[in-house]
Motif scaffolding. Structure first.
Motif, PDB file in Angstrom:
ATOM      1  N   GLU A   1       7.296   6.114  -8.727  1.00 14.96           N
ATOM      2  CA  GLU A   1       5.842   5.855  -8.725  1.00 14.96           C
ATOM      3  C   GLU A   1       5.132   6.801  -7.762  1.00 14.96           C
ATOM      4  OE1 GLU A   1       4.655   1.751  -8.186  1.00 14.96           O
ATOM      5  OE2 GLU A   1       6.633   1.122  -8.857  1.00 14.96           O
TER       6      GLU A   1
ATOM      7  N   GLY B   1       0.781  -1.234   0.000  1.00 11.57           N
ATOM      8  CA  GLY B   1       0.000   0.000   0.000  1.00 11.57           C
ATOM      9  C   GLY B   1       0.809   1.279   0.000  1.00 11.57           C
ATOM     10  N   SER B   2       2.076   1.234  -0.414  1.00 14.88           N
ATOM     11  CA  SER B   2       2.857   2.492  -0.411  1.00 14.88           C
ATOM     12  C   SER B   2       2.324   3.478  -1.441  1.00 14.88           C
ATOM     13  CB  SER B   2       4.336   2.196  -0.673  1.00 14.88           C
ATOM     14  OG  SER B   2       4.562   1.778  -1.996  1.00 14.88           O
ATOM     15  N   ASN B   3       1.790   2.973  -2.561  1.00 16.74           N
ATOM     16  CA  ASN B   3       1.189   3.906  -3.527  1.00 16.74           C
ATOM     17  C   ASN B   3      -0.103   4.502  -2.983  1.00 16.74           C
ATOM     18  OD1 ASN B   3       2.509   4.338  -6.276  1.00 16.74           O
ATOM     19  ND2 ASN B   3       2.849   2.172  -5.923  1.00 16.74           N
TER      20      ASN B   3
HETATM   21  C1  GRF Z   1       4.083  -1.107  -7.293  1.00 15.63           C
HETATM   22  O1  GRF Z   1       5.391  -1.428  -7.727  1.00 15.63           O
HETATM   23  C2  GRF Z   1       3.201  -0.917  -8.502  1.00 15.63           C
HETATM   24  O2  GRF Z   1       3.879  -0.396  -9.614  1.00 15.63           O
HETATM   25  C3  GRF Z   1       2.772  -2.302  -8.811  1.00 15.63           C
HETATM   26  O3  GRF Z   1       2.592  -2.931  -7.546  1.00 15.63           O
HETATM   27  C4  GRF Z   1       3.417  -2.266  -6.583  1.00 15.63           C
HETATM   28  C5  GRF Z   1       2.521  -1.789  -5.466  1.00 15.63           C
HETATM   29  O4  GRF Z   1       3.295  -1.443  -4.384  1.00 15.63           O
HETATM   30  N1  GRF Z   1       1.552  -2.310  -9.601  1.00 15.63           N
HETATM   31  P1  GRF Z   1       2.517  -0.852  -3.091  1.00 15.63           P
HETATM   32  O5  GRF Z   1       1.576  -1.943  -2.594  1.00 15.63           O
HETATM   33  O6  GRF Z   1       1.763   0.359  -3.547  1.00 15.63           O
HETATM   34  O7  GRF Z   1       3.617  -0.532  -2.124  1.00 15.63           O
END
Ligand code: GRF
Length: 225
Positions: free
Chosen positions: A178, A13-15
């Motif tokens: 990202e 869930g870092s994004n």
């Molecule tokens: C990210 O590398 C994104 O590009 C891919 O899955 C990963 C998600 O990472 N689709 P997080 O769960 O948001 O940390």
């Protein structure tokens, strides 16, 4: 009107955290544009669900990720105007991608169409990049259609590949980009500065293309200006 966003996530869930920080009410202009209102996962143990709970954001775990009708009902119930996939490992049913045409986005840790498609997620992507010997990888934000990593591209950003990189070091560098790119791309779509035309072409741009895009030669920093 503030656009309500549903974030779909299967992992850490870092994004999601980057999106929450970007649209946090302390930044009035951004908060007025959109708010993360729902976090959806196919995995009850997904870290993203715990992040959502800490922010008192509604969550849902899908009993069947292929049930487009149920997903649409869930999104309708929460008044969702935009779907943002963030490390969601299941395909979104066509019933949903059609209903959210031009309003469903994904972030992929490579420069699509290269290094994308079924099985290309997480470390698999970065191992393939290293195995291919390319010297530039990057991040792609794209509209979602019924095919994995296939929809029209909204934005991309380059990330240099170092000779000593491992999949882990490369993943960390790409993830930082990202976190910088995805919220800006979501904001551009929310504000309709970027739209998906009827003919399937993406119109508009996240960045004013006249602006310099800078990343330092040592590859460690990327400045989205
Ligand atoms: C990210 O590398 C994104 O590009 C891919 O899955 C990963 C998600 O990472 N689709 P997080 O769960 O948001 O940390």
């Amino acid at each position: 009107m503030t656009v309500r966003i549903a974030v779909f996530a299967s992992g850490a869930g870092s994004n999601l955290e980057a999106l929450l920080a970007h649209f946090r009410p302390t930044t009035p202009a951004r908060a007025a544009a959109a708010v993360v209102s729902l976090v959806v996962s196919n995995r009850p143990s997904a870290g993203a669900l715990a992040i959502a709970a800490r922010h008192e954001i509604a969550t849902a775990v899908l009993p069947d990720s292929n049930d487009g009708r149920a997903i649409r009902a869930l999104l309708d119930h929460h008044g969702i105007g935009l779907v943002a996939l963030a490390g969601y490992l299941k395909r979104i049913p066509a019933e949903v991608t059609e209903a959210y045409r031009g309003r469903a986005m994904n972030v992929h840790p490579a420069l699509l169409p290269a290094f994308g498609g079924p099985g290309m997620y997480g470390a698999h992507v970065h191992r393939a990049v290293l195995a291919a010997g390319v010297r530039v990888t990057g991040v792609t934000v794209h509209f979602v259609d019924a095919v994995y990593d296939h929809g029209p591209i909204i934005a991309q950003w380059p990330v240099p590949v170092g000779g000593e990189d491992t999949a882990a070091s490369l993943a960390a560098r790409v993830l930082r980009v990202e976190h910088a790119l995805y919220p800006r791309a979501v904001q551009a779509v929310v504000e309709q500065r970027v739209v998906l035309g009827n003919e399937g072409r993406v119109r508009g741009s996240v960045f004013d293309v006249q602006q310099a895009a800078v990343f330092s030669l040592d590859g460690e920093e990327v400045a989205c200006r």
